[in-house]
Write a protein that holds these residues in place. Structure first.
Motif, mmCIF file in Angstrom:
data_model
loop_
_atom_site.group_PDB
_atom_site.id
_atom_site.type_symbol
_atom_site.label_atom_id
_atom_site.label_comp_id
_atom_site.label_asym_id
_atom_site.label_seq_id
_atom_site.Cartn_x
_atom_site.Cartn_y
_atom_site.Cartn_z
ATOM 1 N N LEU A 60 0.871 -1.168 0.000
ATOM 2 C CA LEU A 60 0.000 0.000 0.000
ATOM 3 C C LEU A 60 0.914 1.226 0.000
ATOM 4 O O LEU A 60 1.683 1.431 0.939
ATOM 5 N N SER A 61 0.832 2.028 -1.067
ATOM 6 C CA SER A 61 1.770 3.134 -1.237
ATOM 7 C C SER A 61 1.042 4.432 -1.553
ATOM 8 O O SER A 61 -0.001 4.427 -2.215
ATOM 9 N N ARG A 62 1.620 5.520 -1.085
ATOM 10 C CA ARG A 62 1.043 6.840 -1.347
ATOM 11 C C ARG A 62 1.164 7.199 -2.829
ATOM 12 O O ARG A 62 0.318 7.884 -3.377
ATOM 13 N N ARG A 63 2.250 6.760 -3.431
ATOM 14 C CA ARG A 63 2.464 6.990 -4.866
ATOM 15 C C ARG A 63 3.174 5.768 -5.439
ATOM 16 O O ARG A 63 3.772 4.981 -4.689
ATOM 17 N N ALA A 64 3.120 5.611 -6.748
ATOM 18 C CA ALA A 64 3.749 4.458 -7.385
ATOM 19 C C ALA A 64 5.250 4.464 -7.111
ATOM 20 O O ALA A 64 5.915 5.488 -7.262
ATOM 21 N N THR A 65 5.775 3.315 -6.678
ATOM 22 C CA THR A 65 7.182 3.231 -6.303
ATOM 23 C C THR A 65 8.019 2.421 -7.279
ATOM 24 O O THR A 65 9.248 2.454 -7.213
ATOM 25 N N GLY A 66 7.377 1.642 -8.136
ATOM 26 C CA GLY A 66 8.117 0.770 -9.040
ATOM 27 C C GLY A 66 8.616 -0.498 -8.372
ATOM 28 O O GLY A 66 9.435 -1.221 -8.942
ATOM 29 N N LEU A 67 8.117 -0.796 -7.174
ATOM 30 C CA LEU A 67 8.565 -1.978 -6.443
ATOM 31 C C LEU A 67 7.775 -3.236 -6.792
ATOM 32 O O LEU A 67 8.137 -4.329 -6.367
ATOM 33 N N ALA A 68 6.702 -3.096 -7.556
ATOM 34 C CA ALA A 68 5.902 -4.259 -7.931
ATOM 35 C C ALA A 68 6.705 -5.162 -8.858
ATOM 36 O O ALA A 68 7.597 -4.718 -9.581
ATOM 37 N N GLY A 69 6.400 -6.436 -8.814
ATOM 38 C CA GLY A 69 7.111 -7.404 -9.652
ATOM 39 C C GLY A 69 6.641 -8.798 -9.327
ATOM 40 O O GLY A 69 5.487 -9.000 -8.942
ATOM 41 N N ALA A 70 7.536 -9.764 -9.457
ATOM 42 C CA ALA A 70 7.190 -11.150 -9.181
ATOM 43 C C ALA A 70 6.633 -11.271 -7.766
ATOM 44 O O ALA A 70 7.286 -10.876 -6.806
ATOM 45 N N LYS A 71 5.448 -11.783 -7.656
ATOM 46 C CA LYS A 71 4.650 -11.997 -6.441
ATOM 47 C C LYS A 71 4.424 -10.742 -5.611
ATOM 48 O O LYS A 71 3.942 -10.814 -4.476
ATOM 49 N N VAL A 72 4.730 -9.570 -6.156
ATOM 50 C CA VAL A 72 4.512 -8.299 -5.451
ATOM 51 C C VAL A 72 3.581 -7.411 -6.270
ATOM 52 O O VAL A 72 3.859 -7.113 -7.436
#
Length: 220
Positions: A33-45
């Motif tokens: 849960l993020s205030r703004r897009a962080t680019g941390l999404a990926g495999a299983k995230v």
């Protein structure tokens, strides 16, 4: 297999915890849960851009998770107003905790601080203690309260005062023995790893983790 929801993954400790979670085969998925897009999404995230101050709006993203990790906090408390510190370090984590409990999340892990005490005369310690008291009252099946002292980061993020502390604290660590062991500095990667690995531990009730417990868990 465990599913974890996180608030505060873009910070230093949260980022370290996320890196460990991603490498753990027992973790099926992580929701950020993020205030703004962080680019941390990926495999299983996966990442959901939300207002951390509006729990009602992000509550729908919490169902189906067994554990939650909260590392949210202002970057440099000494430069935040009391109102801003309370909003970010107390109100938002407390609302996140309540929303997680209401969604059936069994385990909640909180990044607090050594000396957290709702009866303290020190505003910082008192605020952290009041947050912990609120979470205790929710009745999580398991509640982990992490109490680090100085968090040692590879880079100086906040100017001269942090640079001095990062230079001095490692030299002080061997001198902090006995009752003072809980004030030893801890590497951010070790703290994050401990918070991540804690989601797989069994047990019930409330546990306060200070230096010895954190470093032992990080080494597993």
């Amino acid at each position: 297999m465990v599913s974890v929801v996180m608030l505060g993954a873009s910070g230093a400790v949260g980022g370290a915890a996320l890196r460990t979670l991603k490498a753990m085969p027992q973790v099926a998925r992580v929701t950020l849960l993020s205030r703004r897009a962080t680019g941390l999404a990926g495999a299983k995230v996966t990442e959901q851009v939300v207002d951390p101050g509006d729990a009602a709006r992000y509550a729908a993203h919490l169902a189906g998770h067994e554990a939650a990790i909260c590392t949210l906090g202002v970057g440099e408390p000494s430069k935040a107003s009391r109102a801003e510190f309370t909003r970010v370090d107390h109100d938002m984590p407390l609302a996140f905790g309540q929303a997680c409990h209401d969604a059936g999340v069994a385990h909640f892990g909180l990044l607090a601080a050594v000396g957290s005490d709702s009866g303290s005369r020190i505003f910082y310690a008192r605020s952290k203690g009041q947050l912990e008291d609120g979470l205790r009252g929710m009745g999580f099946a398991r509640l982990s309260l992490f109490h680090p002292s100085m968090i040692l980061t590879p880079q100086n993020r906040y100017g001269a005062s942090q640079a001095l502390m990062l230079a001095v604290w490692p030299w002080l660590t061997p001198l902090l023995a006995g009752r003072l062991r809980k004030y030893r500095g801890i590497r951010v990667e070790d703290l994050g790893a401990a918070m991540a690995r804690d989601v797989l531990r069994g047990g019930a009730g409330v546990q306060v983790l200070e230096w010895d417990a954190i470093t032992a868990l990080a080494a597993e």
